[in-house]
Design a protein around this motif. Structure first.
Motif, PDB file in Angstrom:
ATOM      1  N   ASP A   1      70.979  86.759  45.633  1.00 39.59           N
ATOM      2  CA  ASP A   1      70.663  85.838  44.542  1.00 39.59           C
ATOM      3  C   ASP A   1      71.066  86.436  43.198  1.00 39.59           C
ATOM      4  O   ASP A   1      71.674  85.759  42.356  1.00 39.59           O
ATOM      5  N   LEU A   2      70.747  87.706  42.980  1.00 41.25           N
ATOM      6  CA  LEU A   2      71.074  88.343  41.703  1.00 41.25           C
ATOM      7  C   LEU A   2      72.582  88.449  41.511  1.00 41.25           C
ATOM      8  O   LEU A   2      73.101  88.198  40.418  1.00 41.25           O
ATOM      9  N   ALA A   3      73.301  88.791  42.575  1.00 35.56           N
ATOM     10  CA  ALA A   3      74.756  88.885  42.472  1.00 35.56           C
ATOM     11  C   ALA A   3      75.371  87.523  42.175  1.00 35.56           C
ATOM     12  O   ALA A   3      76.312  87.410  41.370  1.00 35.56           O
ATOM     13  N   ALA A   4      74.832  86.472  42.795  1.00 40.47           N
ATOM     14  CA  ALA A   4      75.363  85.129  42.576  1.00 40.47           C
ATOM     15  C   ALA A   4      75.180  84.672  41.142  1.00 40.47           C
ATOM     16  O   ALA A   4      75.927  83.812  40.666  1.00 40.47           O
ATOM     17  N   HIS A   5      74.205  85.266  40.442  1.00 42.93           N
ATOM     18  CA  HIS A   5      73.943  84.869  39.064  1.00 42.93           C
ATOM     19  C   HIS A   5      74.389  85.924  38.058  1.00 42.93           C
ATOM     20  O   HIS A   5      73.901  85.974  36.923  1.00 42.93           O
ATOM     21  N   HIS A   6      75.325  86.775  38.483  1.00 39.69           N
ATOM     22  CA  HIS A   6      76.030  87.706  37.589  1.00 39.69           C
ATOM     23  C   HIS A   6      75.099  88.751  36.970  1.00 39.69           C
ATOM     24  O   HIS A   6      75.280  89.137  35.812  1.00 39.69           O
ATOM     25  N   VAL A   7      74.121  89.196  37.761  1.00 42.47           N
ATOM     26  CA  VAL A   7      73.237  90.275  37.327  1.00 42.47           C
ATOM     27  C   VAL A   7      73.703  91.559  38.001  1.00 42.47           C
ATOM     28  O   VAL A   7      73.767  91.646  39.230  1.00 42.47           O
ATOM     29  N   ASP A   8      74.024  92.555  37.196  1.00 41.03           N
ATOM     30  CA  ASP A   8      74.454  93.858  37.690  1.00 41.03           C
ATOM     31  C   ASP A   8      73.206  94.705  37.927  1.00 41.03           C
ATOM     32  O   ASP A   8      72.512  95.076  36.974  1.00 41.03           O
ATOM     33  N   VAL A   9      72.899  94.990  39.185  1.00 40.25           N
ATOM     34  CA  VAL A   9      71.665  95.694  39.545  1.00 40.25           C
ATOM     35  C   VAL A   9      71.899  97.200  39.613  1.00 40.25           C
ATOM     36  O   VAL A   9      72.801  97.666  40.318  1.00 40.25           O
ATOM     37  N   ILE A  10      71.099  97.928  38.876  1.00 39.51           N
ATOM     38  CA  ILE A  10      71.050  99.389  38.983  1.00 39.51           C
ATOM     39  C   ILE A  10      69.780  99.687  39.780  1.00 39.51           C
ATOM     40  O   ILE A  10      68.669  99.579  39.268  1.00 39.51           O
ATOM     41  N   ASP A  11      69.964 100.014  41.043  1.00 43.37           N
ATOM     42  CA  ASP A  11      68.853 100.066  41.994  1.00 43.37           C
ATOM     43  C   ASP A  11      68.315 101.485  42.109  1.00 43.37           C
ATOM     44  O   ASP A  11      69.012 102.393  42.591  1.00 43.37           O
ATOM     45  N   LEU A  12      67.075 101.694  41.694  1.00 40.29           N
ATOM     46  CA  LEU A  12      66.438 103.003  41.753  1.00 40.29           C
ATOM     47  C   LEU A  12      65.455 103.120  42.914  1.00 40.29           C
ATOM     48  O   LEU A  12      64.620 104.024  42.937  1.00 40.29           O
TER      49      LEU A  12
END
Length: 316
Positions: free
Chosen positions: A78-89
């Motif tokens: 969902d986040l990728a589809a809405h152009h959110v770049d996730v920095i996953d900690l």
């Protein structure tokens, strides 16, 4: 870094997997109820704000814990589809919190059950370097659900001259040390400082409490009521909110915060103007059923059309 070299926002805090049911009335405890619709998507204040900011600016960054367990897959998608770049900690054993929400389609009211960031299991990202984290970032938004991480990012933002906005949905004692590093606190009506009253009942009292803790500018949102503002130098006022018939209020506050920081990235320091734009975006959110359907609403497209040309004038 000067504003001309910045163009995006960084949202820091909670991501959940949201299970949303649209219902035709309040459920009866102990009974089985039939929903009229539903959604499975990424949730949490920081994640929802990042989705909103990305819609307005074209992209946004999210610093959070999502992980790679089964519940994380739909959230990542969902986040990728809405152009959110996730920095996953997320540490290796991180289970993405799962939240449930009921939205009454007759009134737009919502009820949410969520474990938050699971108390002391909140991540601090101590094993990760923050070097380069703020490259290109104009504004940082903290939702406070990972307090130790919020403290680290706020300190880095202060050193780099990046404004820090706090989504103050509820009082968290762990955030007190962070408050002097916050430039603007956007409070919900339910925020209640120790020994004080709800922000919705006493917005200027709550603002004064935050000013005393070092926050220069305070906003208080309260549904359809005007956004009340206060600054440390004693100035006070309000910003009008568009009148709409509420259809779905789930995540309306998150939409406000995401729009607020997106606007501040384009209009640095013009927080009253940005609060008005954020209220406009939140109104669009409330007028459409669905946590993502509203992102394609013509009313929001009109805001994007105004904001993005201005954004191109700010970011290189």
């Amino acid at each position: 870094m000067t504003p001309a070299r910045r163009g995006t926002v960084l949202c820091v805090g909670l991501t959940t997997l949201d299970v949303v049911h649209h219902v035709a009335g309040p459920p009866r405890w102990g009974q089985k109820e039939r929903s009229v619709g539903g959604e499975l998507l990424a949730g949490g204040p920081a994640a929802n704000a990042a989705v909103t900011a990305a819609r307005l600016l074209g992209s946004a960054r999210l610093l959070s814990a999502v992980g790679n367990r089964p519940a994380a897959a739909p959230a990542h998608a969902d986040l990728a589809a809405h152009h959110v770049d996730v920095i996953d900690l997320a540490p290796a054993d991180w289970d993405l919190p799962v939240a449930s929400a009921l939205v009454d389609v007759r009134t737009g009211e919502r009820t949410v059950v969520s474990p938050g960031a699971l108390g002391n299991r909140g991540v601090d990202g101590a094993q990760y370097s923050l070097a380069g984290l703020l490259d290109g970032v104009a504004v940082v938004l903290l939702d406070g659900h990972h307090p130790a991480l919020a403290a680290r990012v706020a300190a880095e933002a202060n050193r780099d001259g990046v404004p820090v906005v706090l989504d103050a949905g509820s009082w968290k004692d762990e955030l007190e040390p962070v408050l002097p590093r916050v430039d603007l606190a956007a409070c919900s009506a339910d925020l209640c400082p120790p020994g004080g009253r709800r922000a919705g009942d006493d917005p200027f009292g709550v603002a004064t409490a935050l000013h005393r803790r070092g926050v220069p500018t305070v906003l208080v949102t309260d549904g359809p009521r005007p956004v009340v503002w206060s600054t440390m130098d004693g100035k006070r006022g309000s910003v009008a909110v568009p009148v709409v018939k509420p259809v779905d209020t789930l995540g309306a506050g998150d939409a406000f915060h995401g729009a607020l920081v997106a606007a501040l990235a384009v209009y640095p320091g013009e927080w009253r103007r940005c609060a008005g734009l954020a209220a406009e975006v939140a109104a669009v959110r409330c007028a459409r059923l669905g946590s993502r359907a509203w992102l394609e609403d013509p009313g929001l497209a009109a805001v994007v059309a105004r904001l993005r040309p201005a954004a191109r004038g700010v970011a290189r």
